[in-house]
Design a protein around this motif. Structure first.
Motif, PDB file in Angstrom:
ATOM      1  N   VAL A   1       5.055   7.599   6.924  1.00 44.21           N
ATOM      2  CA  VAL A   1       4.200   6.528   6.426  1.00 44.21           C
ATOM      3  C   VAL A   1       2.908   6.465   7.239  1.00 44.21           C
ATOM      4  CG1 VAL A   1       4.048   4.064   5.931  1.00 44.21           C
ATOM      5  CG2 VAL A   1       6.248   5.243   5.713  1.00 44.21           C
ATOM      6  N   VAL A   2       3.046   6.603   8.569  1.00 41.18           N
ATOM      7  CA  VAL A   2       1.892   6.567   9.474  1.00 41.18           C
ATOM      8  C   VAL A   2       1.959   7.792  10.380  1.00 41.18           C
ATOM      9  CG1 VAL A   2       0.698   5.299  11.288  1.00 41.18           C
ATOM     10  CG2 VAL A   2       1.829   4.045   9.438  1.00 41.18           C
ATOM     11  N   VAL A   3       0.841   8.491  10.525  1.00 47.48           N
ATOM     12  CA  VAL A   3       0.771   9.661  11.400  1.00 47.48           C
ATOM     13  C   VAL A   3      -0.343   9.453  12.415  1.00 47.48           C
ATOM     14  CG1 VAL A   3       0.269  12.131  11.540  1.00 47.48           C
ATOM     15  CG2 VAL A   3       1.684  11.251   9.681  1.00 47.48           C
ATOM     16  N   ASN A   4       0.000   9.607  13.679  1.00 46.74           N
ATOM     17  CA  ASN A   4      -0.979   9.542  14.767  1.00 46.74           C
ATOM     18  C   ASN A   4      -0.858  10.842  15.549  1.00 46.74           C
ATOM     19  OD1 ASN A   4      -1.807   6.553  14.577  1.00 46.74           O
ATOM     20  ND2 ASN A   4       0.422   6.471  14.666  1.00 46.74           N
TER      21      ASN A   4
ATOM     22  N   TYR B   1       0.863  -1.176   0.000  1.00 50.60           N
ATOM     23  CA  TYR B   1       0.000   0.000   0.000  1.00 50.60           C
ATOM     24  C   TYR B   1       0.902   1.230   0.000  1.00 50.60           C
ATOM     25  CZ  TYR B   1      -3.357  -3.570   1.371  1.00 50.60           C
ATOM     26  OH  TYR B   1      -4.127  -4.698   1.408  1.00 50.60           O
ATOM     27  N   ILE B   2       0.862   1.990  -1.095  1.00 47.41           N
ATOM     28  CA  ILE B   2       1.808   3.085  -1.310  1.00 47.41           C
ATOM     29  C   ILE B   2       1.118   4.414  -1.051  1.00 47.41           C
ATOM     30  CG2 ILE B   2       3.359   4.179  -2.975  1.00 47.41           C
ATOM     31  CD1 ILE B   2       3.530   1.491  -4.413  1.00 47.41           C
ATOM     32  N   ALA B   3       1.859   5.324  -0.406  1.00 47.17           N
ATOM     33  CA  ALA B   3       1.320   6.643  -0.106  1.00 47.17           C
ATOM     34  C   ALA B   3       0.997   7.392  -1.390  1.00 47.17           C
ATOM     35  CB  ALA B   3       2.305   7.438   0.733  1.00 47.17           C
ATOM     36  N   SER B   4      -0.068   8.145  -1.337  1.00 47.83           N
ATOM     37  CA  SER B   4      -0.464   8.978  -2.470  1.00 47.83           C
ATOM     38  C   SER B   4       0.085  10.380  -2.282  1.00 47.83           C
ATOM     39  CB  SER B   4      -1.990   9.016  -2.577  1.00 47.83           C
ATOM     40  OG  SER B   4      -2.398   9.925  -3.571  1.00 47.83           O
ATOM     41  N   GLY B   5       1.016  10.772  -3.162  1.00 45.45           N
ATOM     42  CA  GLY B   5       1.614  12.098  -3.051  1.00 45.45           C
ATOM     43  C   GLY B   5       2.344  12.278  -1.745  1.00 45.45           C
ATOM     44  N   ASN B   6       2.255  13.468  -1.175  1.00 50.00           N
ATOM     45  CA  ASN B   6       2.938  13.767   0.082  1.00 50.00           C
ATOM     46  C   ASN B   6       2.008  13.536   1.275  1.00 50.00           C
ATOM     47  OD1 ASN B   6       5.160  14.505  -1.432  1.00 50.00           O
ATOM     48  ND2 ASN B   6       4.589  16.672  -1.486  1.00 50.00           N
ATOM     49  N   ASN B   7       1.398  12.374   1.296  1.00 42.81           N
ATOM     50  CA  ASN B   7       0.474  12.021   2.366  1.00 42.81           C
ATOM     51  C   ASN B   7       0.949  10.763   3.075  1.00 42.81           C
ATOM     52  OD1 ASN B   7      -1.584  14.075   1.776  1.00 42.81           O
ATOM     53  ND2 ASN B   7      -1.912  12.900  -0.105  1.00 42.81           N
ATOM     54  N   ALA B   8       0.365  10.488   4.235  1.00 44.76           N
ATOM     55  CA  ALA B   8       0.643   9.249   4.951  1.00 44.76           C
ATOM     56  C   ALA B   8      -0.241   8.135   4.401  1.00 44.76           C
ATOM     57  CB  ALA B   8       0.378   9.435   6.440  1.00 44.76           C
ATOM     58  N   VAL B   9       0.228   6.909   4.519  1.00 46.20           N
ATOM     59  CA  VAL B   9      -0.606   5.769   4.158  1.00 46.20           C
ATOM     60  C   VAL B   9      -1.739   5.617   5.167  1.00 46.20           C
ATOM     61  CG1 VAL B   9      -0.643   3.289   3.708  1.00 46.20           C
ATOM     62  CG2 VAL B   9       1.371   4.623   3.102  1.00 46.20           C
ATOM     63  N   ILE B  10      -1.431   5.838   6.453  1.00 48.83           N
ATOM     64  CA  ILE B  10      -2.451   5.802   7.508  1.00 48.83           C
ATOM     65  C   ILE B  10      -2.369   7.099   8.308  1.00 48.83           C
ATOM     66  CG2 ILE B  10      -3.266   4.647   9.587  1.00 48.83           C
ATOM     67  CD1 ILE B  10      -2.186   2.053   8.567  1.00 48.83           C
TER      68      ILE B  10
ATOM     69  N   THR C   1       7.308 -15.418   7.523  1.00 52.24           N
ATOM     70  CA  THR C   1       8.594 -15.374   8.229  1.00 52.24           C
ATOM     71  C   THR C   1       9.493 -14.248   7.746  1.00 52.24           C
ATOM     72  OG1 THR C   1       9.522 -16.954   6.649  1.00 52.24           O
ATOM     73  CG2 THR C   1       8.549 -17.843   8.665  1.00 52.24           C
ATOM     74  N   THR C   2       9.119 -13.533   6.700  1.00 48.89           N
ATOM     75  CA  THR C   2       9.966 -12.468   6.181  1.00 48.89           C
ATOM     76  C   THR C   2       9.155 -11.198   6.012  1.00 48.89           C
ATOM     77  OG1 THR C   2       9.513 -12.958   3.858  1.00 48.89           O
ATOM     78  CG2 THR C   2      11.302 -14.184   4.898  1.00 48.89           C
ATOM     79  N   ALA C   3       9.870 -10.082   5.828  1.00 47.16           N
ATOM     80  CA  ALA C   3       9.206  -8.799   5.642  1.00 47.16           C
ATOM     81  C   ALA C   3       8.372  -8.782   4.366  1.00 47.16           C
ATOM     82  CB  ALA C   3      10.254  -7.687   5.612  1.00 47.16           C
ATOM     83  N   ALA C   4       8.807  -9.509   3.328  1.00 48.36           N
ATOM     84  CA  ALA C   4       8.075  -9.531   2.063  1.00 48.36           C
ATOM     85  C   ALA C   4       6.736 -10.233   2.190  1.00 48.36           C
ATOM     86  CB  ALA C   4       8.920 -10.208   0.991  1.00 48.36           C
ATOM     87  N   ASP C   5       6.606 -11.073   3.199  1.00 54.31           N
ATOM     88  CA  ASP C   5       5.387 -11.849   3.397  1.00 54.31           C
ATOM     89  C   ASP C   5       4.494 -11.160   4.421  1.00 54.31           C
ATOM     90  OD1 ASP C   5       3.596 -13.885   3.064  1.00 54.31           O
ATOM     91  OD2 ASP C   5       4.555 -15.191   4.525  1.00 54.31           O
ATOM     92  N   SER C   6       4.344  -9.846   4.268  1.00 53.56           N
ATOM     93  CA  SER C   6       3.563  -9.089   5.240  1.00 53.56           C
ATOM     94  C   SER C   6       2.794  -7.992   4.527  1.00 53.56           C
ATOM     95  CB  SER C   6       4.486  -8.494   6.307  1.00 53.56           C
ATOM     96  OG  SER C   6       5.360  -7.552   5.717  1.00 53.56           O
ATOM     97  N   THR C   7       2.188  -7.131   5.314  1.00 54.08           N
ATOM     98  CA  THR C   7       1.449  -5.999   4.767  1.00 54.08           C
ATOM     99  C   THR C   7       2.376  -4.794   4.748  1.00 54.08           C
ATOM    100  OG1 THR C   7      -0.583  -6.911   5.680  1.00 54.08           O
ATOM    101  CG2 THR C   7      -0.623  -4.611   5.024  1.00 54.08           C
ATOM    102  N   ASN C   8       2.773  -4.383   3.539  1.00 52.64           N
ATOM    103  CA  ASN C   8       3.767  -3.323   3.373  1.00 52.64           C
ATOM    104  C   ASN C   8       3.100  -1.968   3.214  1.00 52.64           C
ATOM    105  OD1 ASN C   8       6.377  -4.933   3.088  1.00 52.64           O
ATOM    106  ND2 ASN C   8       5.064  -5.899   1.558  1.00 52.64           N
ATOM    107  N   LEU C   9       3.467  -1.038   4.081  1.00 53.75           N
ATOM    108  CA  LEU C   9       3.020   0.346   3.972  1.00 53.75           C
ATOM    109  C   LEU C   9       4.221   1.163   3.513  1.00 53.75           C
ATOM    110  CD1 LEU C   9       1.021   0.627   7.333  1.00 53.75           C
ATOM    111  CD2 LEU C   9       0.268  -0.340   5.143  1.00 53.75           C
ATOM    112  N   VAL C  10       4.164   1.696   2.310  1.00 51.71           N
ATOM    113  CA  VAL C  10       5.322   2.331   1.674  1.00 51.71           C
ATOM    114  C   VAL C  10       5.083   3.824   1.561  1.00 51.71           C
ATOM    115  CG1 VAL C  10       6.820   2.374  -0.349  1.00 51.71           C
ATOM    116  CG2 VAL C  10       5.791   0.220   0.399  1.00 51.71           C
ATOM    117  N   GLY C  11       6.042   4.608   2.102  1.00 51.54           N
ATOM    118  CA  GLY C  11       5.895   6.049   2.121  1.00 51.54           C
ATOM    119  C   GLY C  11       6.410   6.731   0.879  1.00 51.54           C
ATOM    120  N   ASN C  12       6.249   8.060   0.881  1.00 57.17           N
ATOM    121  CA  ASN C  12       6.741   8.900  -0.207  1.00 57.17           C
ATOM    122  C   ASN C  12       7.536  10.028   0.421  1.00 57.17           C
ATOM    123  OD1 ASN C  12       7.126  10.204  -2.633  1.00 57.17           O
ATOM    124  ND2 ASN C  12       5.019   9.904  -3.342  1.00 57.17           N
TER     125      ASN C  12
END
Length: 744
Positions: free
Chosen positions: A121-124, A69-78, A106-117
């Motif tokens: 990536v995540v803002v709380n 799941y890739i960030a759209s523009g200069n925004n956070a994914v979540i 067992t690896t990072a590739a086998d997970s839910t990837n949140l990809v920033g720009n």
């Protein structure tokens, strides 16, 4: 009756609303935002659209399928905004109907990837923050965030919990590249931080900033960087001196982190109460001070059961640097092969550098550390009141003075006053003076106290700088006098200079540092056995092993190790196992002479007590098996020992066996011996075949051994020639895997 009936109906309605209100929303990469998001078949395509529907007041959850799941523009994914308290779960295959069905890869590739720009990536973030409801993230890989400011991976000012997440290759122009926290409380469990980079300030992996507290458990910090700052793995600071914040770090590994500044693994600035428990710091570097950990002024750090291995500081404190007022206890820690490269006078401390601090250092080992100027450890400043108790200094090397320790006094009008009680200082090397200890100072010199200690087999004993007025008060100690520069002969009174006959004393040399040797006492060590002063060691019931009684006979031995003599009978085995809510003790003798009885001793880790007796055979040349059952064992870890008593009331003690009482699941523990052997202790709920696997920290398999596990406690010994480093032992049995890490 009507009023009672009406009240019942209202209560029922409220209860029903609470049960049905919670909703789960689903997100998949091939979903559609026009869907309702209420099932995998009607999943949303973006997490933001699921957030728009969710209500944290109802405890709503968002399930996110594996994928990218890739960030759209200069925004956070979540970015939940004001929706504080939502629960986000990743790592789903996209078919599960409940959280319990989720199975991680067992690896990072086998997970839910949140990809920033070009943003976090995540803002709380919520204006004014929130400490009422906690937001949860579980099962995500958060990577490639790049924020102008702080928090490339995650930026927080609300309370949250983060479990089972990976933070990888995030960048911030300021601090907290992986995670940035401000005025919040964060709990992290089973997370990994790889290659995150903070370009200024600190916290390549995590920054816990002013007003924040943190609990960090079972996390890995590997290859994180600060380009111009402190704490490549973790950095903490707090500005309110009247209300210090707390940070608890346990069972974490810090490896290959690099700080262009201080604190390669961790940096703690001020007004912090920090606990470091069961952690490993290995191969971290700092371009100034504190290759492994740096504790700054008023950072009160308590460090327990932790290892510092092969860390490097360009200046001081290769393993650990303690600044003024860093007075927390350092207990049961090991400092090996750390390096401090500062060549300036009165600097160094390969394992430990402490200035103006007064912690109690007990049950610790400093082995094979190197300082370009002074000391396997170095203390300085007039307020340095550090106490060393039951500690070993061996194989350390200083290119100037103080092979084991360099003690300086840079304050004015008062003297540095550290003490060494029941310490062993052996096989250390200093190129110039003070192979064991070197005491000096620019103002009033130092006043060092040495009691119940052995300083032997070094390139020199204790050297005091006469011009500086440095002195040492030595009593009940065995201190070798070699005649080296400034060395003092302390022979006489309660002190002497004889060979203590260690089990294995390597020769010091200019090729030091080294970590070999066995500094336990032997049957030939009568010169130092029962020769100490009991009152000096009050409050410490065990020697450096943490298992052997500190006063085995009537009088304490000199040095860090208490000699445990062997039974006069020939004891071929002694075992203790937890079975069916009881502890079963079994021991065998192959010969006995004048054996009246055995006393069964048990300890909770404080003191041993006799709980029962078993009658002996008297005289025998045949194998005899004895059994005893403790029907009322203590909870937690108990220690069992035998005392064999002759008919003339002479007695001897056996070895001590620890037993973990009724753990809830299979447990595995690792013990590394002085000669390099690895003993693996296993507690199992039932018997069966199992595989013991040893891997390095990168996951390369070094051993895969099939063994027979017994119900209760079993031990297995391995000699596989491991190089120094961090390793993981795993036990696989009937679909269950338990693991534990250790440092060789």
């Amino acid at each position: 009756m009507k009023k009672l009936y009406f009240s019942f109906i209202v209560l029922f309605a409220i209860t029903w609303t609470q049960v049905v209100a919670q909703t789960t929303y689903y997100v998949k990469t091939d979903g559609n935002n026009s869907n309702d998001g209420l099932s995998w078949e009607t999943a949303k395509a973006t997490i933001a659209d699921a957030i728009a529907l969710a209500n944290p007041a109802n405890g709503d959850m968002i399930f996110v399928a594996k994928g990218t799941y890739i960030a759209s523009g200069n925004n956070a994914v979540i970015n939940p905004g004001a929706k504080v308290g939502l629960k986000f779960y990743g790592g789903f295959a996209g078919t599960e109907t409940s959280l319990a069905e989720r199975v991680f890869g067992t690896t990072a590739a086998d997970s839910t990837n949140l990809v920033g720009n070009n943003y976090s990536v995540v803002v709380n973030y919520l204006a004014g923050g929130s400490t009422i409801t906690t937001t949860l993230y579980d099962g995500f890989t958060i990577k490639n965030g790049n924020r102008t400011g702080s928090g490339g991976g995650m930026h927080n000012n609300i309370s949250l919990t983060v479990n089972n997440c990976i933070f990888k290759e995030n960048i911030s122009s300021a601090s907290g590249a992986g995670i940035y926290n401000s005025n919040n409380q964060i709990t992290l469990l089973n997370c990994k931080f790889y290659g995150n980079k903070a370009n200024t300030n600190g916290g390549g992996g995590i920054l816990v900033s002013s007003g924040s507290s943190a609990t960090i458990t079972n996390c890995l910090f590997d290859g994180n960087i600060t380009a111009s700052g402190h704490g490549a793995g973790v950095s903490t600071y707090h500005t309110d001196a009247n209300n210090p914040t707390t940070v608890n770090v346990s069972n974490c590994t810090f490896i290959r982190n690099e700080a262009t500044g201080t604190g390669g693994g961790m940096y703690n600035y001020q007004n912090i109460k920090i606990s470091i428990l069961d952690c490993t710091f290995a191969d971290n570097t700092a371009t100034t001070n504190g290759g492994g950990v740096f504790n700054n002024t008023s950072a009160d750090a308590t460090i327990t059961n932790s290892t510092f291995t092969s860390n490097i500081a360009t200046l001081n404190g290769g393993g650990l640097y303690n600044s003024a007022s860093s007075n927390g206890a350092i207990t049961n820690c090991t400092f090996t092969s750390n390096i401090a490269n500062n060549t300036t006078t009165a600097t160094g401390g390969g394992g430990l550098f402490s200035t103006g601090a007064g912690p109690t250092v007990s049950y610790c080992k400093f082995m094979g550390n190197k300082a370009a100027n002074g000391g396997g450890m170095l203390l300085t400043n007039a307020t340095a009141t550090t106490q060393f108790v039951n500690c070993l200094f061996s194989g350390n090397m200083a290119t100037n003075a103080g092979g084991a320790g360099y003690i300086n006094n840079s304050g004015t009008g008062s003297s540095s006053t550290p003490s060494f009680t029941n310490c062993t200082i052996a096989a250390n090397y200093a190129k110039n003076t003070g192979g064991g200890l070197y005491n000096t100072g620019s103002n009033n010199g130092t006043t060092v106290t040495v009691t119940n200690s052995i300083i032997y087999g070094n390139s020199g004993g204790i050297a005091n700088s006469v011009p500086a007025g440095a002195t040492a008060t030595v009593s009940y100690s065995n201190v070798q006098y070699t005649g080296a520069t400034n060395e003092v002969d302390y022979n006489g009174g309660t002190n002497f200079n004889v060979d203590p006959n260690f089990t294995n004393l390597p020769a010091f040399s200019s090729t030091a540092p080294f970590t070999t040797g066995d500094y336990t006492l032997s049957s030939n060590s009568g010169s130092v056995i029962n020769k100490g002063f009991n009152d000096a060691i009050n409050g410490y019931n065990f020697d450096i092993t943490g298992v052997n009684q500190r006063i085995y006979d009537t009088t304490v031995d000199m040095g860090a190790y208490e000699y445990q003599s062997v039974l006069p009978i020939k004891l071929s085995s002694f075992e203790a196992r937890y079975q069916h809510n009881h502890v079963q003790l079994t021991w065998k003798t192959i010969s006995e002479s004048n054996n009246s009885h055995f006393e069964i001793l048990r300890s909770d880790g404080v003191a041993f007590q006799v709980i029962d007796r078993v009658k002996g055979t008297g005289d025998s040349n045949q194998e005899i098996t004895y059994h005893y059952t403790d029907y009322n064992p203590l909870s937690g870890v108990s220690y069992y020992q035998l005392r064999q008593v002759d008919f003339d009331n002479q007695s001897e003690l056996s070895k001590i066996i620890p037993v973990s009482i009724a753990p809830k699941q299979t447990e595995i523990r690792i013990y590394t011996g002085e000669s390099g052997e690895i003993t693996i202790g296993v507690y199992a709920m039932k018997s069966g075949r199992a595989n013991i696997i040893i891997t390095d920290i990168s996951g390369h398999k070094l051993l895969n051994q099939s063994v027979e596990i017994k119900e209760g406690y079993s031990t297995f010994e391995n000699h596989i020639g491991l190089k120094p480093g961090v390793y993981v032992v795993s036990l696989q049995m009937e679909g269950e895997t338990v693991s534990a890490k250790f440092v060789k």
